[in-house]
Design an enzyme around this catalytic site. Structure first.
Site, mmCIF file in Angstrom:
data_model
loop_
_atom_site.group_PDB
_atom_site.id
_atom_site.type_symbol
_atom_site.label_atom_id
_atom_site.label_comp_id
_atom_site.label_asym_id
_atom_site.label_seq_id
_atom_site.Cartn_x
_atom_site.Cartn_y
_atom_site.Cartn_z
ATOM 1 C CG ASP A 1 -2.809 -6.058 -7.132
ATOM 2 O OD1 ASP A 1 -1.612 -6.334 -6.966
ATOM 3 O OD2 ASP A 1 -3.275 -5.578 -8.191
ATOM 4 C CG ASP B 1 -6.106 -2.626 -6.855
ATOM 5 O OD1 ASP B 1 -5.617 -3.718 -6.530
ATOM 6 O OD2 ASP B 1 -6.239 -2.273 -8.047
ATOM 7 C CB ALA C 1 -0.920 -0.018 1.215
ATOM 8 C CE LYS D 1 -2.688 11.412 -4.262
ATOM 9 N NZ LYS D 1 -2.919 12.113 -5.528
ATOM 10 C CE1 TYR D 2 -2.199 2.995 -6.743
ATOM 11 C CE2 TYR D 2 -3.105 0.782 -6.529
ATOM 12 C CZ TYR D 2 -2.749 1.860 -7.310
ATOM 13 O OH TYR D 2 -2.937 1.797 -8.675
ATOM 14 N N GLY E 1 -9.738 -11.174 -17.250
ATOM 15 C CA GLY E 1 -9.929 -10.440 -18.496
ATOM 16 C C GLY E 1 -9.684 -11.232 -19.768
ATOM 17 C CE1 TYR E 2 -6.143 -9.393 -22.069
ATOM 18 C CE2 TYR E 2 -5.793 -9.592 -19.691
ATOM 19 C CZ TYR E 2 -5.766 -8.836 -20.858
ATOM 20 O OH TYR E 2 -5.357 -7.534 -20.796
ATOM 21 C CD GLU F 1 -0.832 -9.151 -15.132
ATOM 22 O OE1 GLU F 1 -1.617 -9.179 -14.163
ATOM 23 O OE2 GLU F 1 -1.076 -8.532 -16.182
#
Ligand code: 5GW
Ligand code: MN
Length: 348
Positions: free
Chosen positions: A206, A208, A117, A120-121, A230-231, A298
């Site tokens: 992650d 977020d 983090a 701003k995360y 997504g894939y 990634e």
């Protein structure tokens, strides 16, 4: 004759008692050393712990546990639940959580989770931790490690019993590429310096994102990767692998199995150590030659998982994205990335 016999009996009896004593001593010694480990663990020093987390060994079921009969002819038919190298792909409806939890309770495992983090995360940390405490290995010992440059902004979150939160300071950085590069390095160092011997599994997540459903013992394995939401229905020619041969993250056309998430991976501590070290080195060697992979760590993770096949693959239930509509084969969203305003949170 009778005299010889009784002498023999006495000798046999003596030996039996001796063996019995030896056995008891041995047993006692083992349980003692286990307790010693426990004590020193709490004091923060390192000791060797009896290993009880090997993969590919039999799983010991507690006696008398009642659970529904498994079937080998009926099951989910809408998804693939095993890879071509015979690793399970974990989907809702493919496992029995009661059975799995009972097996791993007996093993007395400790799971670590790392989360970064930076900058701003930090704003995502509270929800992440609160939902993790509820859904991530609920009922098991979990040590959360938060890496941040904003120590005084870390939210006070009360963890359930047996779960700890450790905050580690990292330098601020304005370049995501730097944060990304350092993630693997810091994971590698954390494992080397802090818990090679007292943590069994580790997951790197992650910040977020939030938990919405169970993420537990079904996810355990030697090397664990999560399919990117997504894939997963696409042809691999469309996967955003690093396509320049000059990079150490290169995956050639016609290669690659799945596209995995950089936002969640894990497994046995030793396995994740190997992964973090390799990805870090490749990342840094690339950088020395002025090349940065398409999706930074990634991309390196995907190259690593192509060579080193994961022993367990988690379906996109394990990292969805809030902006994506749920697909019908996803019966349950367990962990999902929140929608973020990029302009607001990213330094560059
Ligand atoms: C991310 C992108 C650009 C610049 C900085 C960052 C960033 C990432 C940051 O400023 N602080 C930070 O802590 N991170 C960590 O890296 C978070 O744990 C974050 O979840 C993780 C991956 O970055 P994400 O979540 O922005 O990447 P995507 O691919 O999930 O959108
Ligand atoms: Mn993310």
């Amino acid at each position: 004759m009778a005299k010889v016999n009784s002498k023999a009996v006495i000798v046999i009896l003596f030996i039996t008692v001796l063996l019995g004593l030896l056995y008891v001593c041995q047993y006692y010694r083992i349980s003692l050393s286990f307790e010693e480990t426990w004590k020193t663990e709490k004091e923060g020093s390192q000791t060797i712990r009896i290993s009880h987390s090997s993969t590919d060994v039999h799983l010991e079921s507690p006696p008398g546990l009642k659970y529904s009969q498994p079937s080998i002819v009926h099951g989910r038919t809408d998804v693939v639940t095993v890879t071509p190298w015979l690793a399970p792909v974990v989907w809702e409806g493919t496992f029995n959580e009661l059975l799995l939890d009972s097996i791993y309770k007996k093993k007395n495992i400790t799971v670590a989770a790392t989360v970064f983090a930076v900058g701003k995360y930090i704003m995502f940390l509270k929800d992440f931790l609160e939902t993790a405490d509820k859904h991530f290995f609920a009922g098991f010992r979990v040590d959360f490690y938060v890496f941040t440059d904003r120590l005084n902004e870390v939210p006070k979150v009360n963890m359930a019993a047996g779960r700890t939160l450790t905050v580690r300071s990292v330098p601020s950085s304005n370049r995501w590429q730097e944060i990304s590069a350092r993630r693997m390095e810091l994971i590698q160092k954390l494992i080397e310096e802090t818990f090679q011997n007292h943590v069994d599994y580790i997951f790197c997540l992650d910040v977020d994102s939030k938990f919405h459903g169970r993420w537990g013992t079904e996810s355990l394995g030697g090397l664990v990767a999560v399919i990117h939401p997504g894939y997963y229905r696409d042809n691999r020619s469309r996967f955003p692998y690093e396509r320049r041969p000059a990079s150490r993250a290169y995956v050639a056309p016609g290669e690659g199995d799945f596209y995995y998430c950089g936002g969640a991976f894990g497994g046995l501590v030793q396995e994740v150590h190997q992964l973090a070290k390799t990805c870090r080195n490749n990342f840094e060697d690339d950088a020395k030659e002025g090349i940065e992979a398409a999706w930074q760590e990634e991309s390196h993770l995907n190259r690593y998982m192509w060579i080193n096949k994961p022993s367990k693959v988690l379906s996109p239930e394990y990292l969805w994205q809030d902006f994506k509509q749920r697909n019908p084969e996803v019966l349950l969203i367990r962990f999902s990335g929140v929608i973020k305003n990029y302009a607001n949170i990213r330094p560059n």
